[in-house]
Design an enzyme around this catalytic site. Structure first.
Site, PDB file in Angstrom:
ATOM      1  N   GLU A 196      -0.170  -2.638 -10.629  1.00 26.94           N
ATOM      2  CA  GLU A 196      -1.051  -3.775 -10.895  1.00 26.94           C
ATOM      3  C   GLU A 196      -2.473  -3.245 -10.721  1.00 26.94           C
ATOM      4  O   GLU A 196      -2.775  -2.609  -9.697  1.00 26.94           O
ATOM      5  CB  GLU A 196      -0.822  -4.917  -9.906  1.00 26.94           C
ATOM      6  CG  GLU A 196      -1.701  -6.119 -10.244  1.00 26.94           C
ATOM      7  CD  GLU A 196      -1.680  -7.249  -9.212  1.00 26.94           C
ATOM      8  OE1 GLU A 196      -1.156  -7.034  -8.100  1.00 26.94           O
ATOM      9  OE2 GLU A 196      -2.200  -8.333  -9.523  1.00 26.94           O
TER      10      GLU A 196
ATOM     11  N   ARG B 128       9.957   2.488  -0.036  1.00 27.72           N
ATOM     12  CA  ARG B 128       8.566   2.904  -0.163  1.00 27.72           C
ATOM     13  C   ARG B 128       8.304   4.102   0.734  1.00 27.72           C
ATOM     14  O   ARG B 128       9.055   4.368   1.664  1.00 27.72           O
ATOM     15  CB  ARG B 128       7.625   1.788   0.316  1.00 27.72           C
ATOM     16  CG  ARG B 128       7.926   0.426  -0.207  1.00 27.72           C
ATOM     17  CD  ARG B 128       7.037  -0.600   0.496  1.00 27.72           C
ATOM     18  NE  ARG B 128       5.667  -0.425   0.109  1.00 27.72           N
ATOM     19  CZ  ARG B 128       4.964  -1.317  -0.594  1.00 27.72           C
ATOM     20  NH1 ARG B 128       5.502  -2.449  -0.955  1.00 27.72           N
ATOM     21  NH2 ARG B 128       3.725  -1.079  -0.907  1.00 27.72           N
TER      22      ARG B 128
ATOM     23  N   LYS C 245      -1.934  -2.093   0.023  1.00 31.32           N
ATOM     24  CA  LYS C 245      -3.145  -2.211  -0.774  1.00 31.32           C
ATOM     25  C   LYS C 245      -4.116  -3.213  -0.147  1.00 31.32           C
ATOM     26  O   LYS C 245      -5.327  -3.014  -0.166  1.00 31.32           O
ATOM     27  CB  LYS C 245      -2.767  -2.657  -2.194  1.00 31.32           C
ATOM     28  CG  LYS C 245      -3.503  -1.855  -3.265  1.00 31.32           C
ATOM     29  CD  LYS C 245      -3.225  -2.415  -4.635  1.00 31.32           C
ATOM     30  CE  LYS C 245      -2.025  -1.772  -5.282  1.00 31.32           C
ATOM     31  NZ  LYS C 245      -1.854  -2.225  -6.681  1.00 31.32           N
TER      32      LYS C 245
END
Length: 555
Positions: free
Chosen positions: A34, A259, A269
């Site tokens: 994104e 992850r 983020k």
RNA sequence: UGGGGUGUAGCCAAGUGGCCUAAGGCACCAGGUUUUGAUCCUGGCAUCCGGAGGUUCGAAUCCUCCCACCCCAGCCA
């Protein structure tokens, strides 16, 4: 752990089976960031996985921006993401944006409405939440759940036409409000957002949710294996529901992996954004950041990052990797190729009293101790030199092989010197050393019976350049900055994560060096010119220290 | 206490019923080489695979129960 060894992991096993069973003849993946922030080393794991599969299976991999939420996204980030992927050494087969498919997604929504599988809900956000139930209790149907297909079609059309304000209506899938999987409790498909999109501008005022865009985007692109992280495991049922109920061109399969987490840093983020916006660091590319751009500026190489990811592997187990593993990878990458140089970080002046004043000598020294092909360079040795303060102690403990009053040490590539006098300031701190050199020991000559263990680096006081050297350390002082839930993660930021040394003395050869060379400053670490470095002002970033057995001994 | 996951050494991670008295990397320890206390080399480092039962000639790998940890109640992704 070298890159020519093909990785083995459960995802590649699945792919191998799909190929041998004939389920697929070509493998297609995608990397779907994104554009709402910069890429970090956690993304590098996904990039390595998806692009690595594409390369090894001669398949395809799209760089697809998941730009379904215009209020958080920005074109600045898409440029940075492209640069980071390229820098890591990967080439996408195609570049795409979820927004390229907005018209198609809209048509899919209409298809669902026509099938009686979606409806326009006119409840507010709070009401929807209240009716959703909880983790252990089922939800309840919205009073708008049974609107007619015609009414839903009309309402959805008006939503698109901009006839409603933000939040007035939303399009929902009609699945099961009592599903134990909360994602299946009539998930929202479209929301109204009167907000310009970085690519589509004002064309749309309704935007699809991630769940309604991702799988369909995969299907449109012919993605065979849609690889994502563990937190989407619960979404897989919904992903498959859309694929089953829509006339999509292919049936991608979602597979989840864990992850990447690193200790002494954060990888979310949201938190990285906070560090940047609240000034804890000097930007997304601050060399202390675990971002790709931060690591790049620090001096990490693409290969070291790829090797790092390869060495930690792909599994479904939650993990926190030790920073030492990453550090090992950059040392391993740089050691055989980094030219050596001498740099004094904290200068202490040394006068070689028996060396003739005004004279000097040129030493031809190797650029690499194990690789003669890397050639030699000239350095000057003269009466006045600088050594590192760390290489002298007034009262050396045992096992300290360096300088102290009355002690002997070898100057790297030069001769053995003996400390005969120490000049001090008013506080008693040593500010200058007086030494005598032994001509017999020139050029590495070691007379029988003289066993000098200590070798120190130095630069000639009148034949060196000034430099600023930035020493980076871990950004947080806690291995897991998130462990203590009673505190803000910013409370455990390491106050000494950056130390700027402005008065360093480096050998002359570094003043004409290329801005893209990573050096090993002998005995201290690997260094890389900062992007702000220039011929007039040399600035080096410390990538990583050398392994330091003495530091470990000394505590 | 609903659903979805995961548990092999300090950190990662191979292992897919017999060649496992369990690979490899990092870390750590002990030696050797070395004009970087670097690099390099050698050796050491889980009788045991979350726990307890069971199946089997044989289990880390199959079954049962239990325990621990992670994720999910955004009109975020």
């Amino acid at each position: 752990m070298t890159e020519d060894v093909k990785p083995v992991n459960f995802i590649r096993q699945i792919i191998d089976e799909d190929l041998s069973s004939g389920k697929h003849t070509e493998i297609v993946t995608r990397f779907p960031p994104e554009p709402n922030g910069y890429l970090h080393i956690g993304h590098a794991k996904s990039i390595w996985l998806n692009f690595g599969i594409k390369d090894d299976y001669q398949g395809k991999c799209t760089l697809r921006f998941d730009d379904t939420n215009p209020v958080r996204e920005d074109a600045e980030f898409v440029t940075a993401i492209e640069e980071d992927v390229r820098w890591l050494g990967y080439k996408w087969t195609a570049i795409a944006h979820a927004s390229d498919y907005f018209e198609q997604f809209h048509d899919y929504a209409v298809e669902l409405i026509r099938k009686g599988l979606a409806y326009v809900d006119s409840l507010g956000a709070d009401e929807i939440r209240n009716l959703r139930g909880t983790l252990s209790e089922p939800g309840a149907d919205s009073p708008y759940r049974n609107r007619s297909i015609e009414e839903n079609l009309a309402l959805f059309s008006k939503m698109r036409a901009g006839e409603f304000a933000n939040g007035e209506h939303v399009l929902r899938a009609k699945i099961d409000m009592s599903s134990p999987n909360i994602n299946l409790r009539d998930p929202i498909l479209y929301r109204i957002r009167h907000h310009p999109h970085q690519r589509t501008g004002d064309k749309w005022c309704i935007y699809p949710m991630y769940d309604f865009a991702h799988g369909q985007g995969d299907a449109i692109e012919g993605v065979t294996h849609s690889l994502c992280t563990l937190e989407f495991e619960d979404h897989r049922a919904l992903y498959e529901w859309f694929i089953e109920n829509l006339s999509v061109p292919s049936k991608p399969r979602q597979i989840e992996f864990s992850r990447l987490n690193l200790n002494y840093t954060v990888m979310s983020k949201r938190m990285l954004t906070q560090l940047v916006e609240q000034g804890y660091v000097h930007g997304w590319d601050d060399p202390r950041m675990p971002t790709i751009s931060g690591l790049r500026r620090r001096g990490y190489t693409p290969a070291s990052i790829r090797n790092f990811i390869a060495s930690v592997g792909i599994t479904k187990k939650s993990n926190i990797i030790e920073m030492g593993v990453l550090e090992n990878c950059i040392r391993e990458d740089l050691d055989p190729v980094a030219p050596r140089a001498m740099a004094v970080l904290r200068p202490l002046k040394v006068v070689i009293e028996n060396y003739p004043e005004g004279e000097s000598e040129i030493l031809d020294v190797p650029n690499h101790p194990a690789n003669p092909d890397m050639g030699t360079r000239k350095i000057t040795l003269s009466r006045e030199i600088y050594i590192d303060r760390d290489d002298y102690m007034d009262e050396p403990p045992k096992k300290f092989f360096r300088l102290g009053p009355g002690r002997e040490v070898r100057l790297r590539y030069g001769f053995i010197v003996k400390c005969t006098d120490v000049i001090r300031d008013v506080t008693g701190q040593a500010i200058e050393l007086r030494v005598q050199f032994d001509p017999e020991t020139r050029g590495g000559n070691q007379p029988v019976g003289r066993k000098i263990k200590g070798i120190i680096h130095w630069v000639s006081a009148n034949h060196c350049a000034n430099a600023e050297i930035r020493l980076y350390d871990r950004l947080f002082s806690q291995a897991n900055p998130l462990a203590d839930k009673t505190k803000e993660f910013t409370d455990s930021i390491n106050p000494e994560s950056l130390e700027v040394l402005e008065n360093c003395k480096v050998e002359m050869s570094l003043s004409t060096s290329s801005s893209d060379t990573r050096y090993q400053f002998e005995r201290t670490g690997y260094f890389y010119p900062d992007k702000e470095s220039s011929a007039g002002k040399l600035i080096f970033n410390r990538i990583v220290t050398l392994r330091d057995t003495w530091a470990k001994l000394a505590g």
